[in-house]
Design a protein around this motif. Structure first.
Motif, mmCIF file in Angstrom:
data_model
loop_
_atom_site.group_PDB
_atom_site.id
_atom_site.type_symbol
_atom_site.label_atom_id
_atom_site.label_comp_id
_atom_site.label_asym_id
_atom_site.label_seq_id
_atom_site.Cartn_x
_atom_site.Cartn_y
_atom_site.Cartn_z
ATOM 1 N N GLN A 276 0.829 -1.203 0.000
ATOM 2 C CA GLN A 276 0.000 0.000 0.000
ATOM 3 C C GLN A 276 0.860 1.247 0.000
ATOM 4 O O GLN A 276 0.541 2.249 -0.649
ATOM 5 C CB GLN A 276 -0.946 0.002 1.205
ATOM 6 C CG GLN A 276 -2.042 -1.049 1.086
ATOM 7 C CD GLN A 276 -3.072 -0.918 2.185
ATOM 8 O OE1 GLN A 276 -2.821 -0.321 3.228
ATOM 9 N NE2 GLN A 276 -4.239 -1.487 1.956
ATOM 10 N N ARG B 171 -5.093 3.058 -5.094
ATOM 11 C CA ARG B 171 -5.227 1.607 -4.920
ATOM 12 C C ARG B 171 -5.537 1.223 -3.474
ATOM 13 O O ARG B 171 -5.254 0.102 -3.040
ATOM 14 C CB ARG B 171 -3.964 0.880 -5.407
ATOM 15 C CG ARG B 171 -3.620 1.162 -6.858
ATOM 16 C CD ARG B 171 -2.304 0.539 -7.241
ATOM 17 N NE ARG B 171 -1.834 1.062 -8.523
ATOM 18 C CZ ARG B 171 -0.579 0.931 -8.945
ATOM 19 N NH1 ARG B 171 0.320 0.314 -8.207
ATOM 20 N NH2 ARG B 171 -0.216 1.425 -10.110
ATOM 21 N N ALA C 71 1.560 5.122 -7.503
ATOM 22 C CA ALA C 71 0.363 5.145 -8.337
ATOM 23 C C ALA C 71 0.055 6.538 -8.835
ATOM 24 O O ALA C 71 -0.637 6.711 -9.823
ATOM 25 C CB ALA C 71 -0.838 4.609 -7.547
ATOM 26 N N ALA D 199 1.969 1.781 -3.426
ATOM 27 C CA ALA D 199 0.873 2.315 -4.234
ATOM 28 C C ALA D 199 0.716 3.802 -4.011
ATOM 29 O O ALA D 199 0.546 4.577 -4.946
ATOM 30 C CB ALA D 199 -0.437 1.589 -3.893
ATOM 31 N N SER E 265 -9.767 6.118 -4.402
ATOM 32 C CA SER E 265 -9.484 4.687 -4.256
ATOM 33 C C SER E 265 -8.805 4.130 -5.505
ATOM 34 O O SER E 265 -7.827 3.375 -5.413
ATOM 35 C CB SER E 265 -10.787 3.932 -3.988
ATOM 36 O OG SER E 265 -10.579 2.536 -3.947
ATOM 37 N N GLN E 266 -9.292 4.505 -6.668
ATOM 38 C CA GLN E 266 -8.722 4.002 -7.912
ATOM 39 C C GLN E 266 -7.296 4.505 -8.118
ATOM 40 O O GLN E 266 -6.417 3.757 -8.553
ATOM 41 C CB GLN E 266 -9.606 4.425 -9.085
ATOM 42 C CG GLN E 266 -10.961 3.729 -9.110
ATOM 43 C CD GLN E 266 -11.889 4.301 -10.167
ATOM 44 O OE1 GLN E 266 -11.466 5.016 -11.063
ATOM 45 N NE2 GLN E 266 -13.169 3.984 -10.052
#
Length: 323
Positions: free
Chosen positions: A14, A263, A21, A17, A259-260
């Motif tokens: 996480q 992640r 991300a 991410a 969230s997208q």
């Protein structure tokens, strides 16, 4: 909470991410007036703009530069690697003390419960006074909003700062250590705070009544001295306000986009975005006064080595929105 403690591997994934991300390519428009590098923390700003589409057709080119905390973000601003940065009150002051050539150009309003001191679910620590003689990990560095929150909580509980051992660790490293129960008490901010709570951590004290819940957008003095970049920063701030208005009106769509992009699970995203610093507005006199109070208290408590004159590092003329 009934959720199982998060594994070290999951925390690292996480954290990766959150760090990776949000990295993205340069977004260009036809004949851009300027190119801005927009500093971000854990994808917070980028997710807001991606969801609201407030930067679509912006009259400047831009790219995002993401960091896990304010300290590395302001290092980037100090070295002119980013044009703008976003952070809470105390990190902005710490950056100013560190000779980062910046000006505060906008205010963001959030909720003080977006940070706190979290302990293990089975910890014997039940109140802040129980931290006497204990070690507390603070993220991300000296001069963070979490350090200010911890010191405020200790003062409130009548615990001297020299009765607590404080260690400073970057959020993703501290998260992995907390998940593997190598540390028991952790002073941290969202999104890491929300993730820790949803994975079983317990709140010892949150930021309500201690922290201002104000965040700020800063621009580097070098960027402000460039006419094209200065104009682009004004456009960016206008679009920041639009993005905030959209997020307040569309909380679920904002959470889904966050969230997208990061992640993170949607449950965590909903919690984080519901209390995030979303609304953007020009810096007010009340904001300057509130930040000066933080500056004075931080100098008094030794969090900062010297007092900061908030007005001297604020540009109230750059951006003004009609009432």
């Amino acid at each position: 909470m009934s959720a199982l403690p998060i594994s070290r591997r999951t925390w690292l994934a996480q954290g990766a991410a959150l760090s990776l991300a949000v990295a993205g390519p340069l977004r260009a428009v036809a004949q851009p007036q300027a190119t801005l590098v927009l500093g971000d923390q854990a994808g917070g700003l980028r997710s807001l703009f991606e969801a609201s589409k407030a930067l679509d057709d912006a009259p400047f080119a831009y790219r995002w530069a993401n960091f896990q905390g304010a300290a590395p973000l302001f290092e980037a601003q100090r070295s002119a690697a980013v044009d703008t940065a976003m952070a809470g009150d105390l990190p902005v002051l710490a950056a100013a003390v560190g000779k980062t050539p910046l000006k505060i150009v906008a205010t963001r309003v959030g909720k003080a419960e977006s940070l706190g001191i979290v302990v293990q679910p089975d910890s014997p620590l039940r109140r802040v006074a129980d931290l006497r003689g204990q070690t507390v990990v603070v993220s991300s560095a000296r001069g963070s909003i979490s350090q200010y929150q911890l010191y405020g909580a200790l003062e409130e509980a009548g615990v001297r700062r020299d009765e607590v051992t404080v260690k400073f660790v970057l959020p993703t490293d501290a998260a992995a250590a907390f998940a593997s129960k190598q540390i028991d008490a952790w002073a941290i901010f969202d999104p890491y705070y929300a993730i820790a709570l949803q994975q079983g951590g317990r709140i010892l004290r949150d930021g309500r009544g201690i922290n201002t819940a104000l965040g700020f957008i800063t621009a580097s003095e070098h960027s402000l001295a460039d006419a094209a970049k200065r104009a682009a920063i004004v456009q960016f701030l206008e679009r920041l306000a639009r993005a905030g208005d959209w997020a307040l009106a569309n909380p679920e769509a904002y959470a889904q986009a966050y969230s997208q992009l990061t992640r993170l699970p949607i449950a965590s995203a909903r919690l984080i975005t519901a209390r995030a610093s979303v609304a953007g507005r020009p810096v007010s006199e009340a904001d300057i006064a509130a930040l000066q109070t933080v500056a004075d208290r931080s100098a008094r408590d030794g969090i900062l080595p010297t007092r900061v004159d908030v007005r001297a590092i604020t540009d109230t003329q750059l951006w003004k929105r009609p009432a």
